[in-house]
Design an enzyme around this catalytic site. Structure first.
Site, PDB file in Angstrom:
ATOM      1  N   SER A 153       0.831  -1.200   0.000  1.00  0.00           N
ATOM      2  CA  SER A 153       0.000   0.000   0.000  1.00  0.00           C
ATOM      3  C   SER A 153       0.874   1.261   0.000  1.00  0.00           C
ATOM      4  CB  SER A 153      -0.963  -0.038   1.197  1.00  0.00           C
ATOM      5  OG  SER A 153      -1.965   0.937   1.069  1.00  0.00           O
ATOM      6  N   ASP A 230      -9.986  -5.244  -3.803  1.00  0.00           N
ATOM      7  CA  ASP A 230      -9.352  -4.251  -2.928  1.00  0.00           C
ATOM      8  C   ASP A 230     -10.284  -3.058  -2.765  1.00  0.00           C
ATOM      9  OD1 ASP A 230      -7.665  -2.118  -1.917  1.00  0.00           O
ATOM     10  OD2 ASP A 230      -5.949  -3.340  -2.515  1.00  0.00           O
ATOM     11  N   HIS A 262      -7.415  -5.913   0.309  1.00  0.00           N
ATOM     12  CA  HIS A 262      -6.232  -5.105   0.625  1.00  0.00           C
ATOM     13  C   HIS A 262      -5.496  -5.606   1.867  1.00  0.00           C
ATOM     14  CE1 HIS A 262      -3.963  -1.417  -0.130  1.00  0.00           C
ATOM     15  NE2 HIS A 262      -3.999  -1.118   1.157  1.00  0.00           N
TER      16      HIS A 262
END
Length: 283
Positions: A153, A230, A262
């Protein structure tokens, strides 16, 4: 060799190697900070080993990646050290730094802030690119120059920008669900307004897509995994990374995975592929 600046807080045996929980006074951050280090069995036996720096995402700490990703098991198998820094300075006492999950504490974005009051301590860019790797290689059994970086991320964004920005220093790179073009999404716009005082041009050295657009190419392959489910997909924009890599002639292996979100359950599912990718480029 200078005196070791790291203080050992805890040591744990794991997968034949050791996890070290460390602290030190960072010159770049101007504050004490925490970092975790995994030394594989080969390092404990006296060998110098390659290292992969692992960067976590928003709200995380130096503990998150090593505990949740299952990376240690495969790093031990491949003979790789792992270095996990924190995701921001702690104790900077900047007004408002604890008010939002996506700015301030836990949200350093691996950039150097240029605007007051953030600029004094929010210097995660120089810390993870220069200060930390230099100290780790000086004071632990690490092969100098055999260095890779990976992240998730916000950390995936950091990993890509670090490797593209200095390909000679970082031989391998990979990312899980990276923020591919922070200058074009809400998370990055918040950084622009606060850390950069509104100057969008400051993103040039940190935005993976802008780096590719400027001709910064890594000689290796960028390995990137992205889940189709996600919840942050509209802010991650893997499509922009794909377009920028193609235009720049950058080797990119972007793998899309149906049904994955995610979370670190996603990261765990493909972490072995990433550690193998780094091992093949570093050993």
């Amino acid at each position: 060799m200078t005196d070791n600046p790291f203080t050992l807080i805890e040591r744990h045996a794991c997968c034949g190697g050791e996890i070290h929980f460390l602290s030190h006074q960072s010159q770049e951050l101007g504050l004490p900070t925490r970092v975790n280090l995994f030394l594989p069995p080969q390092a404990l036996a006296g060998a110098r080993v390659p290292v992969v720096h692992v960067l976590a995402g928003l709200t995380c700490t130096q503990d998150t990646f090593l505990i949740k990703s299952n990376a240690v098991r495969y790093a031990a198998e491949y003979g790789l050290a792992l270095v996990a820094p924190d995701t921001s300075p702690r104790g900077a006492d900047v007004a408002g730094e604890d008010e939002a999950y996506d700015l301030g504490t836990g949200a350093g974005y691996y950039v150097d802030a240029t605007s007051d009051p953030w600029a004094a301590h929010y210097r995660m860019g120089s810390y993870v690119r220069n200060e930390l790797p230099t100290l780790i290689e000086e004071h632990f059994p690490i092969q100098v120059g055999h260095r890779g970086v990976m992240g998730h991320s916000m950390g995936g964004m950091g990993a890509l920008s670090i490797a593209l920005g200095d390909a000679e220093a970082w031989r391998t790179v990979s990312a899980f669900a990276p923020i591919s073009s922070p200058s074009q999404v809400d998370w990055g716009r918040k950084v622009t307004a606060s850390y950069f005082g509104g100057y969008e041009a400051e993103w040039t050295q940190y935005d993976p897509c802008l780096l590719l657009d400027s001709g910064r190419i890594h000689p290796g392959t960028l390995l990137v995994d992205q889940g189709s489910d996600d919840e942050f997909l509209d802010r991650l924009r893997p499509d922009l990374l794909e377009q920028a890599a193609k235009a720049a002639g950058q080797s990119l292996k972007l793998r899309r995975h149906e049904g994955y979100d995610h979370s670190y359950w996603f990261v765990q599912s493909f972490i072995q592929d990433h550690l193998k990718h780094h091992a093949e480029g570093l050993l």
